[in-house]
Scaffold this motif. Sequence first.
Motif, PDB file in Angstrom:
ATOM      1  N   LEU A 154       4.630 -20.145 -23.783  1.00 50.07           N
ATOM      2  CA  LEU A 154       4.375 -18.831 -24.374  1.00 50.07           C
ATOM      3  C   LEU A 154       3.375 -18.040 -23.536  1.00 50.07           C
ATOM      4  O   LEU A 154       3.604 -16.870 -23.227  1.00 50.07           O
ATOM      5  CB  LEU A 154       3.857 -18.973 -25.802  1.00 50.07           C
ATOM      6  N   LEU A 155       2.277 -18.677 -23.162  1.00 52.35           N
ATOM      7  CA  LEU A 155       1.250 -17.990 -22.399  1.00 52.35           C
ATOM      8  C   LEU A 155       1.750 -17.560 -21.025  1.00 52.35           C
ATOM      9  O   LEU A 155       1.488 -16.443 -20.581  1.00 52.35           O
ATOM     10  CB  LEU A 155       0.003 -18.877 -22.274  1.00 52.35           C
ATOM     11  N   LEU A 156       2.483 -18.438 -20.360  1.00 49.64           N
ATOM     12  CA  LEU A 156       2.994 -18.116 -19.031  1.00 49.64           C
ATOM     13  C   LEU A 156       4.044 -17.012 -19.093  1.00 49.64           C
ATOM     14  O   LEU A 156       4.037 -16.082 -18.270  1.00 49.64           O
ATOM     15  CB  LEU A 156       3.566 -19.358 -18.355  1.00 49.64           C
ATOM     16  N   LYS A 209       2.314  -8.899 -16.401  1.00 49.04           N
ATOM     17  CA  LYS A 209       1.620  -8.742 -15.121  1.00 49.04           C
ATOM     18  C   LYS A 209       2.576  -8.687 -13.942  1.00 49.04           C
ATOM     19  O   LYS A 209       2.479  -7.800 -13.112  1.00 49.04           O
ATOM     20  CB  LYS A 209       0.615  -9.883 -14.912  1.00 49.04           C
ATOM     21  N   ILE A 210       3.458  -9.629 -13.856  1.00 44.68           N
ATOM     22  CA  ILE A 210       4.306  -9.744 -12.677  1.00 44.68           C
ATOM     23  C   ILE A 210       5.511  -8.815 -12.765  1.00 44.68           C
ATOM     24  O   ILE A 210       5.856  -8.155 -11.792  1.00 44.68           O
ATOM     25  CB  ILE A 210       4.765 -11.207 -12.477  1.00 44.68           C
TER      26      ILE A 210
END
Length: 89
Positions: free
Chosen positions: A76-78, A85-86
């Motif tokens: 989830l965080l990734l 961001k990416i």
Amino acid sequence: MNKNLHDTQFFQTVQENKMDVDQVLDLVYTALSEKGYNPVNQIVGYVMSGDPTYITSHKNARSLIMKVERDDILELLLSYYIRHKIDRH
């Protein structure tokens, strides 16, 4: 002989209210903040080590975070990071 003994019996279990990983993280983050801990450091410590003592028992946060898989927390965080961001570039 009772014919019911040969019939298949079905049991229905009561399923616990299952919370989403993001709901759990939100509650755990709040509980850690309320107790004066750095929530990011504490959650990272838990995810990396699996040691639930990184998480306060305040507001049942420790019990809640142990109900979700650490892999699911990391995923989830990734995925959030990548989306915000990416993928913007």
